[in-house]
Design a protein around this motif. Sequence first.
Motif, PDB file in Angstrom:
ATOM      1  N   LYS A   1      -9.896  30.949 -25.570  1.00 30.52           N
ATOM      2  CA  LYS A   1     -10.906  29.935 -25.883  1.00 30.52           C
ATOM      3  C   LYS A   1     -11.483  29.345 -24.599  1.00 30.52           C
ATOM      4  CE  LYS A   1     -11.608  25.790 -28.654  1.00 30.52           C
ATOM      5  NZ  LYS A   1     -10.977  24.804 -29.559  1.00 30.52           N
ATOM      6  N   GLU A   2     -10.613  29.076 -23.626  1.00 31.57           N
ATOM      7  CA  GLU A   2     -11.078  28.556 -22.335  1.00 31.57           C
ATOM      8  C   GLU A   2     -11.985  29.568 -21.629  1.00 31.57           C
ATOM      9  OE1 GLU A   2      -7.755  27.345 -19.963  1.00 31.57           O
ATOM     10  OE2 GLU A   2      -7.080  25.887 -21.464  1.00 31.57           O
ATOM     11  N   LYS A   3     -11.591  30.847 -21.680  1.00 31.98           N
ATOM     12  CA  LYS A   3     -12.426  31.883 -21.078  1.00 31.98           C
ATOM     13  C   LYS A   3     -13.784  31.963 -21.776  1.00 31.98           C
ATOM     14  CE  LYS A   3      -9.164  35.107 -19.025  1.00 31.98           C
ATOM     15  NZ  LYS A   3      -8.730  36.506 -18.966  1.00 31.98           N
ATOM     16  N   LEU A   4     -13.781  31.776 -23.086  1.00 29.46           N
ATOM     17  CA  LEU A   4     -15.029  31.807 -23.849  1.00 29.46           C
ATOM     18  C   LEU A   4     -15.929  30.640 -23.452  1.00 29.46           C
ATOM     19  CD1 LEU A   4     -16.623  33.176 -26.134  1.00 29.46           C
ATOM     20  CD2 LEU A   4     -15.430  31.687 -27.730  1.00 29.46           C
ATOM     21  N   ILE A   5     -15.353  29.469 -23.287  1.00 25.16           N
ATOM     22  CA  ILE A   5     -16.128  28.299 -22.868  1.00 25.16           C
ATOM     23  C   ILE A   5     -16.704  28.519 -21.467  1.00 25.16           C
ATOM     24  CG2 ILE A   5     -15.927  25.857 -22.226  1.00 25.16           C
ATOM     25  CD1 ILE A   5     -13.873  25.600 -24.553  1.00 25.16           C
ATOM     26  N   LEU A   6     -15.881  29.051 -20.569  1.00 26.59           N
ATOM     27  CA  LEU A   6     -16.362  29.337 -19.211  1.00 26.59           C
ATOM     28  C   LEU A   6     -17.469  30.390 -19.221  1.00 26.59           C
ATOM     29  CD1 LEU A   6     -13.057  29.319 -17.124  1.00 26.59           C
ATOM     30  CD2 LEU A   6     -14.925  27.675 -17.035  1.00 26.59           C
ATOM     31  N   SER A   7     -17.338  31.369 -20.088  1.00 29.43           N
ATOM     32  CA  SER A   7     -18.376  32.405 -20.191  1.00 29.43           C
ATOM     33  C   SER A   7     -19.685  31.817 -20.693  1.00 29.43           C
ATOM     34  CB  SER A   7     -17.927  33.532 -21.121  1.00 29.43           C
ATOM     35  OG  SER A   7     -16.905  34.285 -20.522  1.00 29.43           O
ATOM     36  N   ASN A   8     -19.592  30.901 -21.655  1.00 32.49           N
ATOM     37  CA  ASN A   8     -20.809  30.243 -22.144  1.00 32.49           C
ATOM     38  C   ASN A   8     -21.487  29.461 -21.028  1.00 32.49           C
ATOM     39  OD1 ASN A   8     -21.104  30.990 -24.872  1.00 32.49           O
ATOM     40  ND2 ASN A   8     -19.448  29.599 -25.455  1.00 32.49           N
ATOM     41  N   LYS A   9     -20.688  28.758 -20.224  1.00 37.74           N
ATOM     42  CA  LYS A   9     -21.247  28.009 -19.095  1.00 37.74           C
ATOM     43  C   LYS A   9     -21.858  28.952 -18.065  1.00 37.74           C
ATOM     44  CE  LYS A   9     -18.275  23.963 -19.512  1.00 37.74           C
ATOM     45  NZ  LYS A   9     -17.212  23.166 -18.888  1.00 37.74           N
ATOM     46  N   GLU A  10     -21.180  30.070 -17.834  1.00 38.08           N
ATOM     47  CA  GLU A  10     -21.679  31.050 -16.877  1.00 38.08           C
ATOM     48  C   GLU A  10     -23.023  31.623 -17.339  1.00 38.08           C
ATOM     49  OE1 GLU A  10     -19.962  34.987 -14.597  1.00 38.08           O
ATOM     50  OE2 GLU A  10     -19.468  34.733 -16.718  1.00 38.08           O
ATOM     51  N   VAL A  11     -23.136  31.945 -18.626  1.00 36.27           N
ATOM     52  CA  VAL A  11     -24.389  32.485 -19.159  1.00 36.27           C
ATOM     53  C   VAL A  11     -25.505  31.457 -19.035  1.00 36.27           C
ATOM     54  CG1 VAL A  11     -25.560  33.182 -21.285  1.00 36.27           C
ATOM     55  CG2 VAL A  11     -23.375  34.198 -20.689  1.00 36.27           C
ATOM     56  N   SER A  12     -25.216  30.205 -19.366  1.00 38.25           N
ATOM     57  CA  SER A  12     -26.264  29.179 -19.251  1.00 38.25           C
ATOM     58  C   SER A  12     -26.670  28.978 -17.788  1.00 38.25           C
ATOM     59  CB  SER A  12     -25.818  27.864 -19.880  1.00 38.25           C
ATOM     60  OG  SER A  12     -24.710  27.328 -19.205  1.00 38.25           O
ATOM     61  N   HIS A  13     -25.718  29.079 -16.866  1.00 35.83           N
ATOM     62  CA  HIS A  13     -26.020  28.973 -15.439  1.00 35.83           C
ATOM     63  C   HIS A  13     -26.939  30.118 -15.003  1.00 35.83           C
ATOM     64  CE1 HIS A  13     -25.488  28.417 -11.133  1.00 35.83           C
ATOM     65  NE2 HIS A  13     -25.067  29.662 -11.039  1.00 35.83           N
ATOM     66  N   TYR A  14     -26.591  31.340 -15.381  1.00 40.06           N
ATOM     67  CA  TYR A  14     -27.409  32.489 -14.999  1.00 40.06           C
ATOM     68  C   TYR A  14     -28.765  32.482 -15.697  1.00 40.06           C
ATOM     69  CZ  TYR A  14     -23.779  34.637 -12.192  1.00 40.06           C
ATOM     70  OH  TYR A  14     -22.860  34.899 -11.207  1.00 40.06           O
ATOM     71  N   GLN A  15     -28.833  31.915 -16.893  1.00 36.37           N
ATOM     72  CA  GLN A  15     -30.132  31.773 -17.555  1.00 36.37           C
ATOM     73  C   GLN A  15     -31.028  30.831 -16.757  1.00 36.37           C
ATOM     74  OE1 GLN A  15     -28.980  30.506 -21.492  1.00 36.37           O
ATOM     75  NE2 GLN A  15     -29.387  32.530 -22.354  1.00 36.37           N
ATOM     76  N   MET A  16     -30.452  29.736 -16.272  1.00 38.85           N
ATOM     77  CA  MET A  16     -31.217  28.795 -15.471  1.00 38.85           C
ATOM     78  C   MET A  16     -31.693  29.459 -14.173  1.00 38.85           C
ATOM     79  SD  MET A  16     -30.106  25.366 -13.415  1.00 38.85           S
ATOM     80  CE  MET A  16     -29.031  26.400 -12.490  1.00 38.85           C
ATOM     81  N   LEU A  17     -30.810  30.223 -13.527  1.00 42.46           N
ATOM     82  CA  LEU A  17     -31.191  30.923 -12.301  1.00 42.46           C
ATOM     83  C   LEU A  17     -32.280  31.956 -12.577  1.00 42.46           C
ATOM     84  CD1 LEU A  17     -27.760  31.517 -10.510  1.00 42.46           C
ATOM     85  CD2 LEU A  17     -29.509  29.823  -9.969  1.00 42.46           C
ATOM     86  N   TYR A  18     -32.178  32.636 -13.709  1.00 38.67           N
ATOM     87  CA  TYR A  18     -33.199  33.620 -14.070  1.00 38.67           C
ATOM     88  C   TYR A  18     -34.543  32.940 -14.306  1.00 38.67           C
ATOM     89  CZ  TYR A  18     -35.818  37.129 -16.591  1.00 38.67           C
ATOM     90  OH  TYR A  18     -36.808  37.987 -16.995  1.00 38.67           O
ATOM     91  N   LYS A  19     -34.522  31.826 -15.021  1.00 31.85           N
ATOM     92  CA  LYS A  19     -35.774  31.107 -15.273  1.00 31.85           C
ATOM     93  C   LYS A  19     -36.402  30.646 -13.964  1.00 31.85           C
ATOM     94  CE  LYS A  19     -34.665  29.436 -19.897  1.00 31.85           C
ATOM     95  NZ  LYS A  19     -34.335  28.271 -20.712  1.00 31.85           N
ATOM     96  N   ARG A  20     -35.584  30.145 -13.064  1.00 36.51           N
ATOM     97  CA  ARG A  20     -36.084  29.675 -11.769  1.00 36.51           C
ATOM     98  C   ARG A  20     -36.661  30.838 -10.964  1.00 36.51           C
ATOM     99  NH1 ARG A  20     -31.769  26.582  -8.690  1.00 36.51           N
ATOM    100  NH2 ARG A  20     -32.110  25.129 -10.406  1.00 36.51           N
ATOM    101  N   ALA A  21     -35.956  31.960 -10.934  1.00 38.06           N
ATOM    102  CA  ALA A  21     -36.437  33.135 -10.194  1.00 38.06           C
ATOM    103  C   ALA A  21     -37.728  33.667 -10.814  1.00 38.06           C
ATOM    104  CB  ALA A  21     -35.366  34.226 -10.180  1.00 38.06           C
ATOM    105  N   ASN A  22     -37.796  33.654 -12.146  1.00 37.23           N
ATOM    106  CA  ASN A  22     -39.001  34.122 -12.825  1.00 37.23           C
ATOM    107  C   ASN A  22     -40.183  33.216 -12.506  1.00 37.23           C
ATOM    108  OD1 ASN A  22     -40.526  35.773 -14.511  1.00 37.23           O
ATOM    109  ND2 ASN A  22     -40.081  34.522 -16.306  1.00 37.23           N
ATOM    110  N   LEU A  23     -39.945  31.921 -12.487  1.00 39.05           N
ATOM    111  CA  LEU A  23     -41.006  30.967 -12.171  1.00 39.05           C
ATOM    112  C   LEU A  23     -41.511  31.183 -10.741  1.00 39.05           C
ATOM    113  CD1 LEU A  23     -42.636  28.488 -13.107  1.00 39.05           C
ATOM    114  CD2 LEU A  23     -40.809  27.069 -12.171  1.00 39.05           C
ATOM    115  N   GLU A  24     -40.606  31.351  -9.799  1.00 37.50           N
ATOM    116  CA  GLU A  24     -40.996  31.592  -8.410  1.00 37.50           C
ATOM    117  C   GLU A  24     -41.779  32.895  -8.285  1.00 37.50           C
ATOM    118  OE1 GLU A  24     -40.703  29.659  -5.650  1.00 37.50           O
ATOM    119  OE2 GLU A  24     -40.001  28.120  -7.038  1.00 37.50           O
ATOM    120  N   TYR A  25     -41.315  33.919  -8.990  1.00 35.97           N
ATOM    121  CA  TYR A  25     -42.006  35.205  -8.951  1.00 35.97           C
ATOM    122  C   TYR A  25     -43.425  35.065  -9.496  1.00 35.97           C
ATOM    123  CZ  TYR A  25     -43.178  40.025 -10.097  1.00 35.97           C
ATOM    124  OH  TYR A  25     -43.824  41.231 -10.202  1.00 35.97           O
TER     125      TYR A  25
END
Length: 141
Positions: free
Chosen positions: A76-100
Motif C-alpha cells: 500500500k505504501e509503495k502504491l501511494i509512493l507510485s501515485n505521487k511519483e506519477v503526479s510528479h512526472y505528470q507535472m514535469l511533463y506538462k512543464r516540459a511541454n509548455l516550454e517546448y
Amino acid sequence: MKTKYSSVLKIQKQNLDKAESNLSKARARLRQNELEFELASKQCEELSLPSSGSVKNLKQSLEILGVARAFKENKKEKLILSNKEVSHYQMLYKRANLEYEKIKYLESEELKKIKEKIKKEEEKFIDEIAISRYVYGEKKI
C-alpha cells in the motif's frame, strides 16, 4: 531554415521526450504496484484463523496473518509512493511541454519574419528589374 531558436527547440524536444519516457515508466510501475497490492489484499483476505486446534497452530496462524498484513501495508505504501511519483512526472511533463510549445511558437514567429523579409527583398528586386527594363526600353525607342 535555421533560426536562433532551432538549437533550443531541439534541446526542449529532448527534454519533452525524456519527461514522457519517465512518465510512462512511472505509470508502468504504478500498474505493477496496483497489481501487487491487489494480490497482497487477496492473500490477506484468504487467510483465516483456525476454529479449532492447538495454541501452537493458533500462534502460527496469527504470525502468518501478521506477516500478510505487514506485506499488504508495504504494498500500500509503495502504491501511494507510485501515485505521487506519477503526479510528479505528470507535472514535469506538462512543464516540459509548455516550454517546448513556447520555443516552437517563438521559432515559428521568427520564421514568419524571415519569410516576410525575404518576400520584401524579392519584391524590391523585381521592382528594380521592372524599372531598369522600362528605362532601357525607353532609350531604345
